[in-house]
Motif scaffolding. Structure first.
Motif, PDB file in Angstrom:
ATOM      1  N   MET A 170       0.826  -1.204   0.000  1.00  0.00           N
ATOM      2  CA  MET A 170       0.000   0.000   0.000  1.00  0.00           C
ATOM      3  C   MET A 170       0.863   1.259   0.000  1.00  0.00           C
ATOM      4  N   LYS A 171       0.352   2.307  -0.678  1.00  0.00           N
ATOM      5  CA  LYS A 171       1.033   3.596  -0.719  1.00  0.00           C
ATOM      6  C   LYS A 171       0.320   4.517   0.264  1.00  0.00           C
ATOM      7  N   LYS A 172       0.920   4.682   1.441  1.00  0.00           N
ATOM      8  CA  LYS A 172       0.234   5.332   2.554  1.00  0.00           C
ATOM      9  C   LYS A 172       0.566   6.810   2.687  1.00  0.00           C
ATOM     10  N   ALA A 173      -0.407   7.530   3.252  1.00  0.00           N
ATOM     11  CA  ALA A 173      -0.226   8.953   3.549  1.00  0.00           C
ATOM     12  C   ALA A 173      -0.943   9.278   4.849  1.00  0.00           C
ATOM     13  N   ARG A 174      -0.539  10.381   5.465  1.00  0.00           N
ATOM     14  CA  ARG A 174      -1.222  10.862   6.664  1.00  0.00           C
ATOM     15  C   ARG A 174      -1.545  12.333   6.456  1.00  0.00           C
ATOM     16  N   TYR A 175      -2.816  12.673   6.720  1.00  0.00           N
ATOM     17  CA  TYR A 175      -3.238  14.067   6.601  1.00  0.00           C
ATOM     18  C   TYR A 175      -3.478  14.634   7.997  1.00  0.00           C
ATOM     19  N   ASN A 176      -2.833  15.760   8.285  1.00  0.00           N
ATOM     20  CA  ASN A 176      -2.990  16.450   9.565  1.00  0.00           C
ATOM     21  C   ASN A 176      -3.452  17.876   9.321  1.00  0.00           C
ATOM     22  N   ARG A 177      -4.230  18.398  10.257  1.00  0.00           N
ATOM     23  CA  ARG A 177      -4.664  19.795  10.138  1.00  0.00           C
ATOM     24  C   ARG A 177      -4.708  20.449  11.510  1.00  0.00           C
ATOM     25  N   ILE A 178      -4.147  21.662  11.579  1.00  0.00           N
ATOM     26  CA  ILE A 178      -4.328  22.519  12.744  1.00  0.00           C
ATOM     27  C   ILE A 178      -4.864  23.849  12.229  1.00  0.00           C
ATOM     28  N   SER A 179      -5.580  24.565  13.089  1.00  0.00           N
ATOM     29  CA  SER A 179      -6.234  25.800  12.643  1.00  0.00           C
ATOM     30  C   SER A 179      -5.307  27.001  12.623  1.00  0.00           C
ATOM     31  N   SER A 180      -4.286  27.005  13.483  1.00  0.00           N
ATOM     32  CA  SER A 180      -3.378  28.150  13.540  1.00  0.00           C
ATOM     33  C   SER A 180      -1.965  27.689  13.890  1.00  0.00           C
ATOM     34  N   PRO A 181      -0.944  28.496  13.522  1.00  0.00           N
ATOM     35  CA  PRO A 181       0.454  28.103  13.737  1.00  0.00           C
ATOM     36  C   PRO A 181       0.830  27.866  15.191  1.00  0.00           C
ATOM     37  N   ASN A 182       0.091  28.478  16.151  1.00  0.00           N
ATOM     38  CA  ASN A 182       0.467  28.307  17.552  1.00  0.00           C
ATOM     39  C   ASN A 182      -0.079  27.009  18.149  1.00  0.00           C
ATOM     40  N   GLN A 183      -0.833  26.255  17.353  1.00  0.00           N
ATOM     41  CA  GLN A 183      -1.255  24.924  17.789  1.00  0.00           C
ATOM     42  C   GLN A 183      -0.161  23.920  17.437  1.00  0.00           C
ATOM     43  N   LYS A 184      -0.239  22.741  18.019  1.00  0.00           N
ATOM     44  CA  LYS A 184       0.827  21.759  17.812  1.00  0.00           C
ATOM     45  C   LYS A 184       0.327  20.530  17.063  1.00  0.00           C
ATOM     46  N   LEU A 197       3.564   9.277   3.530  1.00  0.00           N
ATOM     47  CA  LEU A 197       3.743  10.632   3.043  1.00  0.00           C
ATOM     48  C   LEU A 197       2.937  11.535   3.977  1.00  0.00           C
ATOM     49  N   ILE A 198       3.498  12.674   4.365  1.00  0.00           N
ATOM     50  CA  ILE A 198       2.837  13.547   5.326  1.00  0.00           C
ATOM     51  C   ILE A 198       2.314  14.810   4.641  1.00  0.00           C
ATOM     52  N   PHE A 199       1.046  15.127   4.930  1.00  0.00           N
ATOM     53  CA  PHE A 199       0.423  16.340   4.416  1.00  0.00           C
ATOM     54  C   PHE A 199      -0.107  17.135   5.609  1.00  0.00           C
TER      55      PHE A 199
END
Length: 201
Positions: A1-15, A28-30
């Motif tokens: 499998m060709k795997k990826a992970r999608y992450n989202r934060i709302s603002s730069p001061n979040q971690k 692959l990281i997005f």
């Protein structure tokens, strides 16, 4: 499998650390730094991920929770349908389930996603209603500041929208506007406006 992970934060001061905790070396990281109200297909890394799917570089995506995809149930389901049509499996870590089983859509998965998406949307509506109630009370008490100059929002709405900027200004009152802008990821003009509205609110 060709795997990826999608992450989202709302603002730069979040971690991002919590979302990356289950990251695997081969993924692959997005990473998007953007509001969840923005449709998935309009986000910088969302666009990149969809392009990777079209180019057959990805067939398995992991996310930490459903709200990483979005806050609008229709957008979440549209994104899920796109993944399914392209034979891409979506795994939601905190649910521990996948969108497809043996190449076929997992109907239980879609049902759970629909329920969670609707709950999130209802909570957003509740927050908005409480906000409007607070404005009504402030108006009744003569404390409502009205609309921010150059904006369609009231002072309360404006400060709520930029609550992360408000927090940093309160925590670091001696920092310059330029440094606060860098910390929050907002423009110098926005930080100046927030500081001004905080002074009169």
């Amino acid at each position: 499998m060709k795997k990826a992970r999608y992450n989202r934060i709302s603002s730069p001061n979040q971690k991002l650390e919590r979302q990356l905790a289950k990251n695997h070396p081969e993924e692959l990281i997005f990473n998007d730094v953007i509001s969840g109200s923005i449709p998935f297909a309009e986000r910088p890394m969302g666009i990149s991920l969809l392009e990777a799917i079209e180019n057959k570089k990805i067939d398995y995506i992991s996310i930490s929770s459903v709200d990483r995809l979005g806050r609008n149930i229709n957008d979440i389901l549209d994104t899920l349908d796109y993944f399914t049509k392209n034979q891409v499996i979506l795994k939601v870590d905190n649910l521990g389930i996948e969108s497809m089983i043996k190449g076929k859509p997992n109907q239980v998965f879609k049902l759970i996603i629909s329920v969670l998406g609707n709950v999130a949307e209802m909570e957003r509506q509740n927050i908005r209603e409480r906000q409007l109630e607070g404005i009504a009370i402030a108006k009744a008490n003569g404390k409502y500041k009205g609309r921010v100059r150059g904006s369609s929002m009231s002072t309360e709405e404006f400060l709520y929208k930029y609550s992360n900027v408000v927090k940093e200004i309160k925590n670091h009152p001696d920092l310059s506007i330029r440094k606060l802008a860098k910390i929050t990821g907002k423009s110098v003009g926005t930080v100046q406006s927030v500081k001004k509205e905080m002074a009169v609110s």
